[in-house]
Design a protein around this motif. Structure first.
Motif, PDB file in Angstrom:
ATOM      1  N   UNK A 210       0.839  -1.213   0.000  1.00 62.09           N
ATOM      2  CA  UNK A 210       0.000   0.000   0.000  1.00 62.09           C
ATOM      3  C   UNK A 210       0.873   1.263   0.000  1.00 62.09           C
ATOM      4  N   UNK A 211       2.142   1.126   0.329  1.00 62.65           N
ATOM      5  CA  UNK A 211       3.117   2.224   0.295  1.00 62.65           C
ATOM      6  C   UNK A 211       2.670   3.414   1.149  1.00 62.65           C
ATOM      7  N   UNK A 212       2.353   3.136   2.407  1.00 62.17           N
ATOM      8  CA  UNK A 212       1.815   4.183   3.276  1.00 62.17           C
ATOM      9  C   UNK A 212       2.712   4.464   4.488  1.00 62.17           C
ATOM     10  N   UNK A 213       3.870   3.822   4.598  1.00 60.07           N
ATOM     11  CA  UNK A 213       4.751   4.063   5.728  1.00 60.07           C
ATOM     12  C   UNK A 213       5.206   5.511   5.799  1.00 60.07           C
ATOM     13  N   UNK A 214       5.605   5.945   6.984  1.00 63.05           N
ATOM     14  CA  UNK A 214       5.985   7.335   7.232  1.00 63.05           C
ATOM     15  C   UNK A 214       7.071   7.812   6.289  1.00 63.05           C
ATOM     16  N   UNK A 215       8.124   6.996   6.070  1.00 60.25           N
ATOM     17  CA  UNK A 215       9.238   7.460   5.235  1.00 60.25           C
ATOM     18  C   UNK A 215       8.905   7.471   3.750  1.00 60.25           C
ATOM     19  N   UNK A 216       7.752   6.910   3.375  1.00 55.30           N
ATOM     20  CA  UNK A 216       7.302   7.076   1.993  1.00 55.30           C
ATOM     21  C   UNK A 216       7.032   8.551   1.708  1.00 55.30           C
ATOM     22  N   UNK A 217       6.768   9.311   2.770  1.00 58.48           N
ATOM     23  CA  UNK A 217       6.574  10.756   2.646  1.00 58.48           C
ATOM     24  C   UNK A 217       7.817  11.523   3.070  1.00 58.48           C
ATOM     25  N   UNK A 218       8.346  11.198   4.258  1.00 57.18           N
ATOM     26  CA  UNK A 218       9.444  12.003   4.794  1.00 57.18           C
ATOM     27  C   UNK A 218      10.743  11.845   4.006  1.00 57.18           C
TER      28      UNK A 218
END
Length: 327
Positions: A210-218
């Motif tokens: 689902x690619x929703x982990x925090x570091x997918x953004x940070x």
């Protein structure tokens, strides 16, 4: 978007410049400034099968050429074993530390590249450093062979090793997409009542499609190899299956049913750092031994030419030697 329109708890950051850190080796700094592979790539439309075939072939050719240069000094013999639908490379290093132990290596490459000669070359480094016979699964991949084809090939490869080695003398090793398949191979083998291997070695695993982990953004745009989550990846690989299926996203697996001791590695700039640490906690929460090592400023896949990459491989090797009781 005004601050009032932000989702609850969201943080707006001003434009920032992220410098190269002074806390890493010069080689790592050079790699981050000019990565050898990765970064921006234009992807075909999801329905463009010919476009994906061309993209995968071109990317695999570049990866193979890079690996040929990196493995030029490694002496090994290689034999191809044909499984039902895939090849299994049998890599014999020049020096053997133990004849009764082996590694099943599962290559990375976003589930779409890394096969063929690249799969053998990637495994050769592990075989050489560990001094262990290493079998590299050249599993089927999209666009022509989505899930569960590749997983089925990896489980068959593990069955092949079980016919020749005691399970407590086998290590399963994978990086990135290959680390996803390393975990799911063990889960599926366990569910089919096969014995567990001695250990699992994982670098920067894909654990939640689902690619929703925090570091997918940070870490988006900061990771010089994986610039951002691949919107195409879940659909291309999953073949329409539920992304929360544990055989696709192993973060949803029930590890209390059994899983071998595991070492996990990543870096603070790795887009998949969250996937790595979440799996580490999932294993630890049910009492599975799980060792986590995170490197300063390292991106996905590590800086291949830096001493930090050798340190990382050294941790993998030390873990394997401990679990297999190699001197």
């Amino acid at each position: 978007m005004s601050d009032e329109a932000l989702p609850p708890g969201a943080i707006r950051l001003p434009g920032r410049v992220i410098p190269l850190p002074a806390t890493i080796s010069e080689e790592a700094r050079a790699f981050l400034a000019n990565p050898m592979f990765g970064g921006e790539q234009e992807m075909p439309a999801l329905g463009d099968l010919d476009g994906w075939r061309r993209h995968c072939a071109e990317s695999n050719a570049r990866m193979t050429a890079m690996m040929k240069m990196q493995r030029a000094g490694i002496a090994f013999e290689s034999e191809v074993i044909r499984l039902s639908h895939a090849d299994l490379y049998d890599i014999l290093p020049a020096t053997i530390a133990a004849v009764d132990a082996a590694v099943l290596y599962i290559h990375g490459g976003a589930f779409i590249v890394g096969g063929g000669e690249a799969a053998a070359l990637a495994a050769a480094q592990i075989a050489d450093m560990a001094g262990l016979r290493t079998f590299s699964a050249d599993y089927r991949m999209p666009p022509d062979h989505p899930f569960p084809a590749g997983l089925e090939d990896c489980v068959e490869a593990y069955r092949f090793l079980l016919e020749r080695y005691a399970p407590e003398r086998i290590v399963i090793y994978g990086g990135s997409a290959g680390a996803n398949l390393a975990v799911t191979t063990i889960i599926k083998a366990r569910d089919e009542c096969l014995p567990l291997p001695a250990a699992c070695v994982l670098h920067s695993p894909v654990t939640d499609l689902r690619q929703i982990g925090d570091t997918m953004t940070t870490n988006a745009e900061i990771d010089v190899i994986l610039k951002r989550p691949g919107e195409w990846l879940p659909e291309l690989y999953s073949g329409g299956h539920d992304l929360t299926d544990p055989y696709l996203s192993p973060i949803f697996a029930d590890f209390s049913k059994g899983f071998p001791p595991t070492v996990l590695t990543s870096g603070t700039r790795d887009l998949l750092l969250s996937d790595t640490v979440r799996l580490h906690r999932a294993l630890r929460s049910v009492g599975v031994r799980a060792d986590l090592h995170v490197w300063e400023a390292m991106c996905h896949g590590m800086a291949h030419t830096a001493p930090e990459a050798q340190e990382l491989l050294g941790e993998h090797l030390s873990f394997m030697r401990e679990v297999l009781v190699l001197n």
